[in-house]
Design a protein around this motif. Structure first.
Motif, PDB file in Angstrom:
ATOM      1  N   ASP A  43       0.753  -1.249   0.197  1.00  0.00           N
ATOM      2  CA  ASP A  43       0.218  -0.047   0.358  1.00  0.00           C
ATOM      3  C   ASP A  43       1.047   1.655   0.098  1.00  0.00           C
ATOM      4  O   ASP A  43       1.916   1.660   0.656  1.00  0.00           O
ATOM      5  CB  ASP A  43      -0.507  -0.113   1.369  1.00  0.00           C
ATOM      6  N   ASN A  45       0.735   3.754   1.671  1.00  0.00           N
ATOM      7  CA  ASN A  45       0.682   4.882   2.788  1.00  0.00           C
ATOM      8  C   ASN A  45       1.020   3.617   3.619  1.00  0.00           C
ATOM      9  O   ASN A  45       0.551   3.841   4.827  1.00  0.00           O
ATOM     10  CB  ASN A  45      -0.903   5.118   2.905  1.00  0.00           C
ATOM     11  N   LYS A  47      -0.142   0.713   5.223  1.00  0.00           N
ATOM     12  CA  LYS A  47      -1.313   0.534   5.987  1.00  0.00           C
ATOM     13  C   LYS A  47      -1.142  -1.074   5.432  1.00  0.00           C
ATOM     14  O   LYS A  47      -1.457  -1.938   6.745  1.00  0.00           O
ATOM     15  CB  LYS A  47      -2.438   0.489   5.456  1.00  0.00           C
ATOM     16  N   THR A  92      -6.621   7.830  -3.908  1.00  0.00           N
ATOM     17  CA  THR A  92      -8.059   7.023  -3.051  1.00  0.00           C
ATOM     18  C   THR A  92      -8.475   7.327  -1.306  1.00  0.00           C
ATOM     19  O   THR A  92      -7.217   7.614  -0.916  1.00  0.00           O
ATOM     20  CB  THR A  92      -8.180   5.495  -3.015  1.00  0.00           C
ATOM     21  N   THR A  93      -9.379   7.204  -1.512  1.00  0.00           N
ATOM     22  CA  THR A  93      -9.595   7.654   0.420  1.00  0.00           C
ATOM     23  C   THR A  93      -9.401   6.545   1.067  1.00  0.00           C
ATOM     24  O   THR A  93      -8.735   6.670   2.043  1.00  0.00           O
ATOM     25  CB  THR A  93     -11.358   8.052   0.661  1.00  0.00           C
ATOM     26  N   ASN A  94      -9.562   4.927   0.556  1.00  0.00           N
ATOM     27  CA  ASN A  94      -9.782   4.066   1.337  1.00  0.00           C
ATOM     28  C   ASN A  94      -8.431   3.131   0.338  1.00  0.00           C
ATOM     29  O   ASN A  94      -8.497   3.104  -0.616  1.00  0.00           O
ATOM     30  CB  ASN A  94     -10.839   2.900   1.421  1.00  0.00           C
ATOM     31  N   PRO A  95      -7.382   2.630   0.960  1.00  0.00           N
ATOM     32  CA  PRO A  95      -6.705   1.270   0.180  1.00  0.00           C
ATOM     33  C   PRO A  95      -7.789   0.828  -0.651  1.00  0.00           C
ATOM     34  O   PRO A  95      -8.677  -0.060  -1.084  1.00  0.00           O
ATOM     35  CB  PRO A  95      -6.511   0.379   1.293  1.00  0.00           C
ATOM     36  N   SER A  96      -6.972   1.064  -2.184  1.00  0.00           N
ATOM     37  CA  SER A  96      -7.690   0.684  -3.277  1.00  0.00           C
ATOM     38  C   SER A  96      -6.803  -0.358  -3.969  1.00  0.00           C
ATOM     39  O   SER A  96      -5.687   0.323  -4.271  1.00  0.00           O
ATOM     40  CB  SER A  96      -8.987   1.679  -4.154  1.00  0.00           C
ATOM     41  N   GLU A 113     -12.409  -1.359  -4.019  1.00  0.00           N
ATOM     42  CA  GLU A 113     -11.758  -0.925  -2.700  1.00  0.00           C
ATOM     43  C   GLU A 113     -11.635  -2.609  -1.465  1.00  0.00           C
ATOM     44  O   GLU A 113     -12.351  -2.479  -1.483  1.00  0.00           O
ATOM     45  CB  GLU A 113     -12.539  -0.206  -1.778  1.00  0.00           C
ATOM     46  N   ASP A 115     -11.762  -3.662   1.599  1.00  0.00           N
ATOM     47  CA  ASP A 115     -12.864  -3.233   3.597  1.00  0.00           C
ATOM     48  C   ASP A 115     -12.261  -3.668   4.168  1.00  0.00           C
ATOM     49  O   ASP A 115     -12.476  -5.582   3.940  1.00  0.00           O
ATOM     50  CB  ASP A 115     -13.926  -3.043   3.416  1.00  0.00           C
ATOM     51  N   THR A 116     -11.337  -3.299   5.226  1.00  0.00           N
ATOM     52  CA  THR A 116     -10.321  -4.466   6.338  1.00  0.00           C
ATOM     53  C   THR A 116     -11.618  -4.678   7.580  1.00  0.00           C
ATOM     54  O   THR A 116     -11.169  -5.943   8.538  1.00  0.00           O
ATOM     55  CB  THR A 116      -9.308  -3.449   7.128  1.00  0.00           C
ATOM     56  N   LYS A 117     -12.865  -3.935   7.926  1.00  0.00           N
ATOM     57  CA  LYS A 117     -13.277  -4.654   8.554  1.00  0.00           C
ATOM     58  C   LYS A 117     -14.337  -5.485   8.917  1.00  0.00           C
ATOM     59  O   LYS A 117     -14.763  -7.078   9.256  1.00  0.00           O
ATOM     60  CB  LYS A 117     -15.124  -2.464   9.266  1.00  0.00           C
TER      61      LYS A 117
END
Length: 233
Positions: A43, A45, A47, A92-96, A113, A115-117
């Motif tokens: 990633d 960032n 992450k 992107t706002t979330n990891p994609s 995208e 979704d880690t949750k």
């Protein structure tokens, strides 16, 4: 590695040596190994790490703020059976991620995208698009532009949702790529030639054209890494 082993290394500038921070086995207990080579991306960032080692499975390892790995790899179902390239997308706002894959002798790219949750893949910033059947590389374009470059045998395509710009090139077989900055990208081919791809843009940071230029001859590259000050490894 080919046996699904992994290691995380860091360089100690004081001792001038490599240090193994983590190592282990990430082989899937029931998954079928992929046929086209292992894929791994980090990633932008820092992450997470994404690995594609088994058919229809994307393994995700999370990283904490100190860069330490989580003790577990999470499995995400990936519907595309023949994946050739993965890349983490910018802007992107979330990891994609972007995915280059084959289906019925044609090639496509798609974004997801992560979704880690909920531990699942959701629809990404752009939907499925058909690309050249000879496409070999999917390269994420850094900010402020975002999107991806798709390198093929006879063309280089810039794609960012509703925007797509293509430049025709002399037919060749690319073997490696590297990123210099948000507007310059390097491509090496099977004949030992090194090219630079330039993205031209307007005042609103919108890509308007693609220009390719032959830089010279090198050894046939397997990887290309831009170091700094005009040096390439």
């Amino acid at each position: 590695t080919e046996k699904c082993k992994f290691a995380v290394l860091t360089y100690d500038s004081t001792q001038k040596e490599l240090i193994t921070k983590a190592a282990g086995d990430i082989k899937h207990k029931v998954g079928v190994p992929i046929e086209f080579g292992h894929l791994g991306v980090i990633d932008n960032n820092s992450k997470m790490i994404c690995l594609h080692l088994h058919n229809s499975v994307l393994q995700v390892i999370l990283l904490d703020k100190k860069g330490c790995l989580s003790s577990e790899a999470y499995d995400y179902r990936l519907d595309e059976p023949y994946v050739f390239q993965l890349c983490f997308l910018h802007n992107t706002t979330n990891p994609s991620i972007g995915v280059l894959y084959a289906h019925k002798e044609k090639k496509y790219m798609k974004s997801y995208e992560i979704d880690t949750k909920e531990k699942q893949l959701r629809e990404g910033p752009w939907k499925q698009a058909m690309v050249d059947p000879d496409a070999v590389f999917l390269i994420a374009v850094p900010p402020p532009f975002g999107g991806v470059l798709v390198a093929s045998r006879e063309s280089v395509l810039y794609y960012n949702g509703d925007k797509h710009i293509m430049a025709k090139i002399t037919p060749t077989q690319f073997t490696a790529h590297g990123v210099v900055d948000s507007t310059r990208f390097l491509l090496g081919d099977l004949s030992g030639k090194l090219y630079v791809v330039l993205l031209k843009h307007d005042a609103n940071n919108s890509v308007t054209a693609i220009h390719t230029e032959l830089l010279g001859s090198i050894s046939i590259p397997h990887t290309i890494s831009y170091l700094d000050n005009g040096y390439v490894y």
